[in-house]
Scaffold this motif. Sequence first.
Motif, PDB file in Angstrom:
ATOM      1  N   ASN A 121       0.691  -1.255   0.072  1.00  0.00           N
ATOM      2  CA  ASN A 121      -0.130  -0.042   0.009  1.00  0.00           C
ATOM      3  C   ASN A 121       0.809   1.408  -0.056  1.00  0.00           C
ATOM      4  OD1 ASN A 121       0.863  -0.639   2.565  1.00  0.00           O
ATOM      5  ND2 ASN A 121      -1.069  -0.122   3.610  1.00  0.00           N
ATOM      6  N   ALA A 122       2.102   1.295   0.666  1.00  0.00           N
ATOM      7  CA  ALA A 122       3.125   2.186   0.640  1.00  0.00           C
ATOM      8  C   ALA A 122       3.524   2.677  -0.799  1.00  0.00           C
ATOM      9  CB  ALA A 122       4.174   2.036   1.257  1.00  0.00           C
ATOM     10  N   LEU A 123       3.633   1.496  -1.725  1.00  0.00           N
ATOM     11  CA  LEU A 123       3.835   1.584  -3.138  1.00  0.00           C
ATOM     12  C   LEU A 123       2.909   2.369  -3.895  1.00  0.00           C
ATOM     13  CD1 LEU A 123       6.002   1.152  -5.397  1.00  0.00           C
ATOM     14  CD2 LEU A 123       4.798  -1.082  -5.580  1.00  0.00           C
ATOM     15  N   GLU A 124       1.717   1.869  -3.526  1.00  0.00           N
ATOM     16  CA  GLU A 124       0.518   2.781  -4.309  1.00  0.00           C
ATOM     17  C   GLU A 124       0.387   4.189  -3.914  1.00  0.00           C
ATOM     18  OE1 GLU A 124      -1.187   1.080  -6.764  1.00  0.00           O
ATOM     19  OE2 GLU A 124       0.121  -0.224  -6.415  1.00  0.00           O
ATOM     20  N   ALA A 125       0.880   4.653  -2.605  1.00  0.00           N
ATOM     21  CA  ALA A 125       0.676   6.047  -2.265  1.00  0.00           C
ATOM     22  C   ALA A 125       1.950   6.722  -2.830  1.00  0.00           C
ATOM     23  CB  ALA A 125       0.804   6.124  -0.632  1.00  0.00           C
ATOM     24  N   ALA A 126       3.169   5.910  -2.915  1.00  0.00           N
ATOM     25  CA  ALA A 126       4.195   6.711  -3.542  1.00  0.00           C
ATOM     26  C   ALA A 126       3.839   7.205  -5.276  1.00  0.00           C
ATOM     27  CB  ALA A 126       5.422   5.883  -3.532  1.00  0.00           C
ATOM     28  N   LYS A 127       3.097   6.224  -5.776  1.00  0.00           N
ATOM     29  CA  LYS A 127       2.781   6.387  -7.188  1.00  0.00           C
ATOM     30  C   LYS A 127       1.879   7.460  -7.412  1.00  0.00           C
ATOM     31  CE  LYS A 127       3.452   1.665  -8.626  1.00  0.00           C
ATOM     32  NZ  LYS A 127       2.661   0.424  -9.250  1.00  0.00           N
ATOM     33  N   ARG A 128       0.903   7.585  -6.548  1.00  0.00           N
ATOM     34  CA  ARG A 128       0.068   8.740  -6.265  1.00  0.00           C
ATOM     35  C   ARG A 128       0.803   9.995  -6.301  1.00  0.00           C
ATOM     36  NH1 ARG A 128      -3.148   4.864  -3.390  1.00  0.00           N
ATOM     37  NH2 ARG A 128      -2.646   5.975  -1.487  1.00  0.00           N
ATOM     38  N   ALA A 129       1.765  10.012  -5.431  1.00  0.00           N
ATOM     39  CA  ALA A 129       2.490  11.165  -5.256  1.00  0.00           C
ATOM     40  C   ALA A 129       3.316  11.552  -6.059  1.00  0.00           C
ATOM     41  CB  ALA A 129       3.249  11.248  -3.784  1.00  0.00           C
ATOM     42  N   PRO A 164       8.013 -11.831   1.593  1.00  0.00           N
ATOM     43  CA  PRO A 164       6.429 -12.126   2.085  1.00  0.00           C
ATOM     44  C   PRO A 164       5.524 -11.552   1.060  1.00  0.00           C
ATOM     45  CG  PRO A 164       7.895 -11.679   4.092  1.00  0.00           C
ATOM     46  CD  PRO A 164       8.380 -11.210   2.855  1.00  0.00           C
ATOM     47  N   PRO A 165       4.234 -12.368   0.867  1.00  0.00           N
ATOM     48  CA  PRO A 165       3.180 -11.776   0.071  1.00  0.00           C
ATOM     49  C   PRO A 165       2.752 -10.380   0.787  1.00  0.00           C
ATOM     50  CG  PRO A 165       2.883 -13.966   0.603  1.00  0.00           C
ATOM     51  CD  PRO A 165       4.016 -13.647   1.599  1.00  0.00           C
ATOM     52  N   GLY A 166       2.536  -9.494  -0.321  1.00  0.00           N
ATOM     53  CA  GLY A 166       1.965  -8.187   0.275  1.00  0.00           C
ATOM     54  C   GLY A 166       3.031  -7.108   0.332  1.00  0.00           C
ATOM     55  N   VAL A 167       4.231  -7.400   0.414  1.00  0.00           N
ATOM     56  CA  VAL A 167       5.264  -6.280   0.679  1.00  0.00           C
ATOM     57  C   VAL A 167       6.191  -6.130  -0.189  1.00  0.00           C
ATOM     58  CG1 VAL A 167       5.112  -7.038   3.178  1.00  0.00           C
ATOM     59  CG2 VAL A 167       6.773  -7.855   1.576  1.00  0.00           C
ATOM     60  N   CYS A 168       7.013  -4.835  -0.337  1.00  0.00           N
ATOM     61  CA  CYS A 168       7.834  -4.628  -1.238  1.00  0.00           C
ATOM     62  C   CYS A 168       8.965  -4.084  -0.480  1.00  0.00           C
ATOM     63  CB  CYS A 168       7.483  -3.779  -2.371  1.00  0.00           C
ATOM     64  SG  CYS A 168       6.448  -2.362  -1.974  1.00  0.00           S
ATOM     65  N   HIS A 169      10.223  -3.816  -1.066  1.00  0.00           N
ATOM     66  CA  HIS A 169      11.214  -3.332  -0.482  1.00  0.00           C
ATOM     67  C   HIS A 169      12.075  -2.119  -0.938  1.00  0.00           C
ATOM     68  CE1 HIS A 169      13.390  -6.470  -2.539  1.00  0.00           C
ATOM     69  NE2 HIS A 169      14.377  -5.611  -2.722  1.00  0.00           N
ATOM     70  N   PHE A 170      12.946  -1.515  -0.375  1.00  0.00           N
ATOM     71  CA  PHE A 170      13.815  -0.255  -1.001  1.00  0.00           C
ATOM     72  C   PHE A 170      14.767  -0.061  -0.113  1.00  0.00           C
ATOM     73  CE2 PHE A 170      10.665   1.794   1.666  1.00  0.00           C
ATOM     74  CZ  PHE A 170      11.424   2.514   2.415  1.00  0.00           C
TER      75      PHE A 170
END
Length: 582
Positions: free
Chosen positions: A486-494, A532-538
């Motif tokens: 969900n953080a990735l989606e927020a970043a894309k919106r920003a 794990p499912p539902g996460v991403c990293h940076f």
Amino acid sequence: MRGLVRSVVRRGAPSVWVRVVGLFHVRNVARASNLRHSKDMDVIREGKALDLRTINPRIVAAEYAVRGELPTRATRLQRVLEAGGPEAAALPFREVTYCNIGNPQALGNPPFTYHRRVMALCDCPDLAAAMPNAETERLFPADVREAAERILRSAGLGGTGAYSDSQGVSVIRQDVAAYMNARDGIADGSPLAARTEDVFLTNGSSGAILMLMALLSGVNDGSVALRGEGEGAHLGSMRPGILIPVPQYPIYSALSTALGIEALHYHLVEDQGWAIQVSELSEQVREARRRGIDARALVVISPGNPTGQLLRPENVRELVRFAHRERILLMADEVYADNVYLSGQKFESFRKVLHRDMPGNVQQELELVSLYSASKGLVGECGRRGGYMLLSPGIGREAREQLLKLASIMLCPNLGGQVMIDCVVRPPQPGQPSYDLYAKERKERYESLKRRASRIVDAFRSMRGVQCNPSEGAMYAFPRITVGENALEAAKRAGMPLDTFYCVSLLERTGICVVPGAGFGMSTGQRTPSDPPGVCHFYLRTTILPPDDKMEHVIDLLRIHHEEFLQKYPLPNPESVSERRS
């Protein structure tokens, strides 16, 4: 100087002058579209001589994240704080902490007293004579006066206000050669021993890197034979390429882009302490040659920036053999040689391993350049812009002549930086008046950096969803941060990459400025099989440079922000993520 430039152009030499001083030749004439013909056929310019239509597109494409978007935002916030008023009062912090760049003194880390005293006397030799004897002995003891007088004698009339030799002041280069031989355990009579003529003093290590990459940027017209060419290899014109680590210090990619060199990225192995796999290097070279790219150089940074890893001797030996086998230049970026914090481990340079572990033919044939800087280490005199490169015996006469020509075009490295380099490589010795204070300051500086490196890594490891390898050296920590998708989606919106989104949030909530991992070549917002499912990293990079008395406050702010971020963008299964934390 003008005669030199005319002679370079007249002889039809490669476009070194154009590339380095000009800065880079604009070949794309079609971009100069702000010209039009008037009625009488005169050409008239419309708009600026310098705009995005006319500026070399390679310069426009080059990026340097360490001083990119985040530091620009941080500077704006600092100006708001300095101006005061309602806008400043509305910010949730009262100071900006610059953890984006290895700039120790900007964060309150003090200079060495001996260095500053020698610098003062070199710039103003009359200082000591103008003081009462007792005050002179206190501020400028005998070893300080001797060091300054020795440098000034070699620099000649005009001292630090005059040009030096293009390679640098002779006695300083002599001291660098002696220091490097002592550091690497190489006797003066050894074939590998450094000589005064092997040393080029430069404006920081960046000046040396620019000179070397300018030499590497020419096209292979087919006159240079490549060994081991397999089926499909290009035998004609080949573009230049350079092997650059990922993650990496971004000057190498930025200059590659600007100079038209193909950046051949090889990946450090995070699970193996950011080690280098020679098998990947070999594959990169083979694949590059199949694509018409001549891999000419290998960049190795140890201790690492941004990762802080220390290469082990066995890995160094592998890299030396690889570079010798492939006949490529090995650029050993060793500016953090004094910053090793790992218990039981010492820094071992490529020259030391070459001398100790390699046969005589490899010692003589390997093209090795060792880089060093007064900006890093325990010194941290970034503003002095003092650095040097040391050429191995394998660097041939033709390359040396062209490097000297480049140095001559730029006249000389700045004298203040040269003096600082001499202070670093020829410090006070036991029994001299300045030694006790120098040794005390050096020990305190080292122990403080080692303590801070441990504290900030431990802090990251204590945070949910964060992995961080030990900071074995250098001035940085490079954590891997796992968040919910969900953080990735927020970043894309920003309109931001995920790592930038997180780092902007950190800056605007706490005033701490760090660098997104993408600035060092790392992907952002990606999922790997280990996630794990539902996460991403940076990733992000932070320095370890906030002083001891401020470090705990900085760590508290990092923790608070991270928890706030995870509350806003929660992990789907925190337990599974925390179990993977190392």
